[in-house]
Design a protein around this motif. Structure first.
Motif, PDB file in Angstrom:
ATOM      1  N   LEU A   1       7.229  -3.340  -1.869  1.00 16.23           N
ATOM      2  CA  LEU A   1       6.411  -3.709  -3.022  1.00 16.23           C
ATOM      3  C   LEU A   1       6.875  -5.016  -3.660  1.00 16.23           C
ATOM      4  O   LEU A   1       6.086  -5.965  -3.815  1.00 16.23           O
ATOM      5  N   ASN A   2       8.138  -5.077  -4.025  1.00 18.64           N
ATOM      6  CA  ASN A   2       8.661  -6.293  -4.660  1.00 18.64           C
ATOM      7  C   ASN A   2       8.515  -7.492  -3.732  1.00 18.64           C
ATOM      8  O   ASN A   2       8.081  -8.577  -4.137  1.00 18.64           O
ATOM      9  N   LEU A   3       8.867  -7.305  -2.470  1.00 16.04           N
ATOM     10  CA  LEU A   3       8.815  -8.425  -1.525  1.00 16.04           C
ATOM     11  C   LEU A   3       7.383  -8.920  -1.318  1.00 16.04           C
ATOM     12  O   LEU A   3       7.141 -10.126  -1.203  1.00 16.04           O
ATOM     13  N   SER A   4       6.418  -7.997  -1.273  1.00 15.82           N
ATOM     14  CA  SER A   4       5.026  -8.422  -1.090  1.00 15.82           C
ATOM     15  C   SER A   4       4.545  -9.257  -2.279  1.00 15.82           C
ATOM     16  O   SER A   4       3.816 -10.247  -2.097  1.00 15.82           O
TER      17      SER A   4
ATOM     18  N   SER B   1       8.775  -2.160  -9.816  1.00 21.53           N
ATOM     19  CA  SER B   1       9.659  -1.460  -8.885  1.00 21.53           C
ATOM     20  C   SER B   1      10.564  -0.477  -9.624  1.00 21.53           C
ATOM     21  O   SER B   1      10.756   0.659  -9.180  1.00 21.53           O
ATOM     22  N   ALA B   2      11.119  -0.912 -10.754  1.00 23.46           N
ATOM     23  CA  ALA B   2      11.987  -0.030 -11.532  1.00 23.46           C
ATOM     24  C   ALA B   2      11.208   1.159 -12.080  1.00 23.46           C
ATOM     25  O   ALA B   2      11.711   2.292 -12.094  1.00 23.46           O
TER      26      ALA B   2
ATOM     27  N   ALA C   1       0.815  -1.220   0.000  1.00 24.16           N
ATOM     28  CA  ALA C   1       0.000   0.000   0.000  1.00 24.16           C
ATOM     29  C   ALA C   1       0.847   1.268   0.000  1.00 24.16           C
ATOM     30  O   ALA C   1       0.557   2.221  -0.740  1.00 24.16           O
ATOM     31  N   VAL C   2       1.900   1.294   0.809  1.00 22.78           N
ATOM     32  CA  VAL C   2       2.697   2.520   0.926  1.00 22.78           C
ATOM     33  C   VAL C   2       3.420   2.864  -0.384  1.00 22.78           C
ATOM     34  O   VAL C   2       3.265   3.981  -0.904  1.00 22.78           O
ATOM     35  N   PRO C   3       4.210   1.939  -0.958  1.00 24.11           N
ATOM     36  CA  PRO C   3       4.872   2.288  -2.215  1.00 24.11           C
ATOM     37  C   PRO C   3       3.902   2.584  -3.348  1.00 24.11           C
ATOM     38  O   PRO C   3       4.168   3.460  -4.181  1.00 24.11           O
TER      39      PRO C   3
ATOM     40  N   ALA D   1      13.767   5.671  -2.852  1.00 29.11           N
ATOM     41  CA  ALA D   1      12.565   5.033  -3.396  1.00 29.11           C
ATOM     42  C   ALA D   1      12.813   3.563  -3.690  1.00 29.11           C
ATOM     43  O   ALA D   1      11.929   2.716  -3.496  1.00 29.11           O
ATOM     44  N   ASP D   2      14.030   3.244  -4.134  1.00 27.24           N
ATOM     45  CA  ASP D   2      14.365   1.856  -4.440  1.00 27.24           C
ATOM     46  C   ASP D   2      14.339   0.988  -3.188  1.00 27.24           C
ATOM     47  O   ASP D   2      13.894  -0.168  -3.239  1.00 27.24           O
ATOM     48  N   LEU D   3      14.803   1.506  -2.063  1.00 26.59           N
ATOM     49  CA  LEU D   3      14.713   0.753  -0.807  1.00 26.59           C
ATOM     50  C   LEU D   3      13.264   0.417  -0.481  1.00 26.59           C
ATOM     51  O   LEU D   3      12.936  -0.725  -0.128  1.00 26.59           O
ATOM     52  N   MET D   4      12.391   1.414  -0.610  1.00 21.99           N
ATOM     53  CA  MET D   4      10.977   1.206  -0.311  1.00 21.99           C
ATOM     54  C   MET D   4      10.347   0.214  -1.280  1.00 21.99           C
ATOM     55  O   MET D   4       9.653  -0.729  -0.871  1.00 21.99           O
TER      56      MET D   4
END
Length: 294
Positions: free
Chosen positions: A279-282, A169-170, A21-23, A271-274
């Motif tokens: 996002l990617n991990l979820s 993500s990118a 949700a956050v990203p 932004a990449d960390l987030m």
């Protein structure tokens, strides 16, 4: 240098929707900013002289910045003091006009001379048509780099969800810095385009690292995540520190382009960390535990 000791983060406390949700909300806000700018000005990001065309004068004068602005019939787009060593009272003045002769004459007539030095030191111009061609070439370069990155992601993992997680993500890693540029007034130039291209490389690096640890190495999902974070967070935070130092140093010495590149990369890496670890991990957890295969 060793890896950072990443603090324990209990991902099990949060659902996939909560993590994403956050990203996704930040991405949505960034897209709204870019859309609003496009509707208002015709461009999602303010275009620099490289793309919009215009003129640039380097003047040597004891006049103040306010007096420099008032010295020309056309209001300058920017007036930047040059703070390089052994350089005093020198300014770079940019205009949307390409009439260098008129601008130079106005500078000579209306600015105070600094000793025996000529008031107008250097001048350059970029035509609107050439700027438009340069803009198309730069945007094509970003598009080709992004598509190439996407193809590599699909070739590496050959499944839809892990691959699309890298691509999304990118995409977010590029859009968020662009929105930041719009809000802060940083112009899109050849230099800032280079920073955006670098962000594509940084993004795919950390995302592939995470995907590879989770999908191709044995072990518990969360232990694999932690191992990937030990390396990925170390790389990203180290790069963020380097970009921040470069940006601050360039700003102190009046090198506007390097300062812009540094801050854009800093924001993009944050932004990449987030995006990578939320996002990617979820998406990866959704894919691995709920058996979604494509």
């Amino acid at each position: 240098m060793g890896n950072f000791d990443v603090p324990e983060f209990d991902y099990t406390r949060y659902s996939n929707r909560q993590l994403a949700a956050v990203p996704l909300a930040v991405l949505a806000v960034a897209l709204l900013i870019l859309t609003g700018s496009f509707l208002a000005t015709g461009a999602p990001v303010q275009l620099g002289m490289d793309f919009a065309g215009g003129s640039e004068l380097t003047v040597q004068t004891t006049s103040s910045e306010e007096e420099i602005v008032e010295a020309f019939d056309e209001e300058p787009e920017s007036v930047q003091s040059v703070t390089a060593p052994d350089t005093e009272n020198q300014y770079i003045v940019q205009f949307t006009s390409t009439d260098l002769d008129a601008l130079s004459d106005q500078a000579e007539q209306n600015l105070e001379q600094d000793g025996d030095a000529d008031i107008v030191q250097l001048e350059s111009t970029v035509s609107e048509s050439f700027g438009a061609q340069t803009q198309q070439t730069a945007l094509l370069g970003i598009a080709v780099a992004f598509v190439g990155m996407s193809v590599i992601a699909f070739l590496l993992f050959r499944t839809f969800v892990p691959s699309i997680a890298i691509v999304v993500s990118a995409f977010s890693d590029i859009v968020i810095p662009l929105a930041f540029m719009t809000v802060t007034g940083i112009s899109l130039s050849l230099g800032t385009v280079a920073a955006l291209l670098m962000l594509i490389g940084y993004s795919v690096d950390s995302d592939i690292l995470l995907n590879n640890h989770i999908l191709r190495r044995q072990g518990d999902f969360y232990e694999s995540t932690r191992r990937a974070m030990q390396t990925g967070v170390t790389m990203t935070v180290t790069s963020m520190c380097a970009m921040l130092v470069m940006g601050v140093a360039a700003w102190l010495f009046g090198v506007e382009l390097l300062a812009s590149i540094g801050i854009i990369l800093f924001v993009g890496l944050a932004a990449d960390l987030m995006n990578t670890y939320m996002l990617n991990l979820s998406l990866l957890r959704w894919y691995k535990f709920e058996g979604i295969r494509s």
